[in-house]
Design an enzyme around this catalytic site. Sequence first.
Site, PDB file in Angstrom:
ATOM      1  N   SER A  51       0.706  -1.411  -0.211  1.00 42.17           N
ATOM      2  CA  SER A  51       0.050   0.088   0.031  1.00 42.17           C
ATOM      3  C   SER A  51       0.944   1.280   0.031  1.00 42.17           C
ATOM      4  O   SER A  51       2.062   1.301   0.507  1.00 42.17           O
ATOM      5  CB  SER A  51      -0.750   0.118   1.041  1.00 42.17           C
TER       6      SER A  51
HETATM    7  N1  SAH Z   1      -0.692  -4.390   3.944  1.00 44.59           N
HETATM    8  C1  SAH Z   1      -0.007  -4.754   3.046  1.00 44.59           C
HETATM    9  C2  SAH Z   1      -0.813  -4.701   1.783  1.00 44.59           C
HETATM   10  C3  SAH Z   1      -0.841  -5.869   0.816  1.00 44.59           C
HETATM   11  S1  SAH Z   1      -2.001  -6.188  -0.410  1.00 44.59           S
HETATM   12  C4  SAH Z   1       1.332  -4.065   3.011  1.00 44.59           C
HETATM   13  O1  SAH Z   1       1.656  -3.300   3.685  1.00 44.59           O
HETATM   14  O2  SAH Z   1       1.986  -4.589   2.109  1.00 44.59           O
HETATM   15  C5  SAH Z   1      -3.435  -6.926   0.177  1.00 44.59           C
HETATM   16  C6  SAH Z   1      -3.153  -8.426   0.494  1.00 44.59           C
HETATM   17  O3  SAH Z   1      -4.433  -8.886   0.902  1.00 44.59           O
HETATM   18  C7  SAH Z   1      -2.454  -9.167  -0.388  1.00 44.59           C
HETATM   19  O4  SAH Z   1      -1.072  -9.659   0.125  1.00 44.59           O
HETATM   20  C8  SAH Z   1      -3.568 -10.266  -0.659  1.00 44.59           C
HETATM   21  O5  SAH Z   1      -3.023 -11.781  -0.865  1.00 44.59           O
HETATM   22  C9  SAH Z   1      -4.354 -10.120   0.868  1.00 44.59           C
HETATM   23  N2  SAH Z   1      -5.556 -10.756   0.761  1.00 44.59           N
HETATM   24  C10 SAH Z   1      -6.373 -10.768  -0.036  1.00 44.59           C
HETATM   25  N3  SAH Z   1      -7.585 -11.345   0.394  1.00 44.59           N
HETATM   26  C11 SAH Z   1      -7.338 -11.763   1.490  1.00 44.59           C
HETATM   27  C12 SAH Z   1      -7.913 -12.612   2.494  1.00 44.59           C
HETATM   28  N4  SAH Z   1      -9.296 -13.262   2.677  1.00 44.59           N
HETATM   29  N5  SAH Z   1      -7.366 -13.047   3.635  1.00 44.59           N
HETATM   30  C13 SAH Z   1      -6.015 -12.529   3.947  1.00 44.59           C
HETATM   31  N6  SAH Z   1      -5.273 -11.817   3.145  1.00 44.59           N
HETATM   32  C14 SAH Z   1      -5.769 -11.425   1.856  1.00 44.59           C
END
Ligand code: SAH
Length: 209
Positions: A51
């Site tokens: 993000s």
């Molecule tokens: N907070 C992260 C953002 C990652 S993007 C950072 O700082 O980098 C969002 C993430 O959510 C992805 O890695 C994706 O695999 C995860 N995601 C999507 N659906 C999900 C679910 N049902 N349970 C857990 N993770 C999930």
Amino acid sequence: MVDRLRAQGIVHPQVLDALNRVARHRFLDSALVGQAYADNALPIGHGQTISSPTVVARMMELLFEGRNARARATLGRVLEIGTGCGYQAAVLACAATQVVSIERVRPLYDKARDLLSDVRADRIRLVFGDGRLGHAPNAPYDSIVSAAGGEDIPDPWLQQLAIGGRLVAPTRAPDGRGQVLVVVDRDEKGWTRSLHDAVRFVPLKSGTE
Ligand code: SAH
């Protein structure tokens, strides 16, 4: 980076301090390190993104406006859905008593575990699984934040939110076009929802891979 966040209207001192303390380049592949402090979402593999600092800061500011966080001056016990590379978990841990973060993609979970092993590991608990179910063993949570956007707020998140707690999650906009940040506050009487900024997050998926 912090000056730019201020210019974007982020004012909360603990939010600015937390973003200042976590080195974002550590969470990126070496080819992207040069862009680490630009205000972009960047690829982290498996079709997912880290993000942007502004989005992380904005969600944290919204969490700090929740009743429990105002009363305690900390985000308390936090549930994060979507660990990704672990950047936001590390930032949240600077302002929380505990962060429980769930990821559904195994290689991302493994990598985040390695990256976070020396950063505030005492306060961060990583869980591999489907975050739509939340994580009942550590509930209730003072703050819940999702880094992936679904059609609606999954019911387990509402159930696992503490009284006085606040949840911030991207959700499909009411007109069906794009996503908005939804804030849910829980008090003794129930849950109150409000809509905030238009955003773009990766989809909240079900199951694990
Ligand atoms: N907070 C992260 C953002 C990652 S993007 C950072 O700082 O980098 C969002 C993430 O959510 C992805 O890695 C994706 O695999 C995860 N995601 C999507 N659906 C999900 C679910 N049902 N349970 C857990 N993770 C999930």
